[in-house]
Design a protein around this motif. Structure first.
Motif, PDB file in Angstrom:
ATOM      1  N   ASN A  17       0.846  -1.194   0.000  1.00  0.00           N
ATOM      2  CA  ASN A  17       0.000   0.000   0.000  1.00  0.00           C
ATOM      3  C   ASN A  17       0.883   1.246   0.000  1.00  0.00           C
ATOM      4  N   LYS A  18       0.268   2.400  -0.185  1.00  0.00           N
ATOM      5  CA  LYS A  18       1.027   3.653  -0.299  1.00  0.00           C
ATOM      6  C   LYS A  18       1.876   3.937   0.933  1.00  0.00           C
ATOM      7  N   SER A  19       1.350   3.653   2.097  1.00  0.00           N
ATOM      8  CA  SER A  19       2.075   3.895   3.341  1.00  0.00           C
ATOM      9  C   SER A  19       3.372   3.081   3.388  1.00  0.00           C
ATOM     10  N   ASN A  20       3.301   1.827   3.024  1.00  0.00           N
ATOM     11  CA  ASN A  20       4.502   0.985   3.021  1.00  0.00           C
ATOM     12  C   ASN A  20       5.484   1.438   1.956  1.00  0.00           C
ATOM     13  N   LYS A  21       4.982   1.882   0.810  1.00  0.00           N
ATOM     14  CA  LYS A  21       5.866   2.378  -0.247  1.00  0.00           C
ATOM     15  C   LYS A  21       6.610   3.625   0.216  1.00  0.00           C
ATOM     16  N   ASP A  22       5.879   4.539   0.890  1.00  0.00           N
ATOM     17  CA  ASP A  22       6.508   5.756   1.408  1.00  0.00           C
ATOM     18  C   ASP A  22       7.577   5.419   2.450  1.00  0.00           C
ATOM     19  N   LEU A  23       7.266   4.460   3.331  1.00  0.00           N
ATOM     20  CA  LEU A  23       8.220   4.038   4.351  1.00  0.00           C
ATOM     21  C   LEU A  23       9.461   3.430   3.698  1.00  0.00           C
ATOM     22  N   PHE A  24       9.264   2.600   2.684  1.00  0.00           N
ATOM     23  CA  PHE A  24      10.384   2.003   1.959  1.00  0.00           C
ATOM     24  C   PHE A  24      11.287   3.092   1.382  1.00  0.00           C
ATOM     25  N   LEU A  25      10.683   4.086   0.775  1.00  0.00           N
ATOM     26  CA  LEU A  25      11.448   5.170   0.169  1.00  0.00           C
ATOM     27  C   LEU A  25      12.242   5.946   1.218  1.00  0.00           C
ATOM     28  N   GLN A  26      11.620   6.240   2.365  1.00  0.00           N
ATOM     29  CA  GLN A  26      12.317   6.952   3.443  1.00  0.00           C
ATOM     30  C   GLN A  26      13.515   6.155   3.954  1.00  0.00           C
TER      31      GLN A  26
END
Length: 117
Positions: A100-109
């Motif tokens: 989901n978007k939240s996990n993708k954002d966390l991965f990027l960070q």
């Protein structure tokens, strides 16, 4: 020499993951029960006997994974210790598709923090 049933199971799992398929999706696309897909990938034994998938099962799985049946029976050659950037990016892309978007954002960070070192 590696057991052919184990080779088959390892190749099914590798190609399924490479195609971004879950076991459930592969089961739906082949008409093969999910539990049987799991046993094939694990090379499990049933009642003390090793599983023995039929050539029909082999063909259904190969067709769903868009490879020839022979690809599922090939003993993998040892990969070099280095992996190309394209291979790494393809694997990351496959893994991120399922998030989901939240996990993708966390991965990027996390990735940005690691790579700034």
């Amino acid at each position: 020499m590696k057991d052919i049933v184990k080779v088959f199971g390892d190749n099914v799992k590798l190609l399924r993951e490479k195609n971004g398929y879950s076991r459930s999706r592969l089961a739906r696309e082949t008409g093969i029960h999910l539990a049987w897909i799991s046993k094939i990938e694990a090379g499990e034994r049933t009642n003390g006997k090793q599983i023995a998938p039929s050539v029909i099962v082999l063909n259904k799985i190969a067709s769903a994974l868009k490879v020839g049946p022979e690809e599922l029976l090939k003993t993998p050659t040892r990969k070099p210790d280095t992996t190309s950037d394209n291979d790494i990016l393809a694997e990351i892309k496959t893994l991120l598709k399922k998030q989901n978007k939240s996990n993708k954002d966390l991965f990027l960070q996390v990735t940005r923090r690691i790579l700034k070192q």
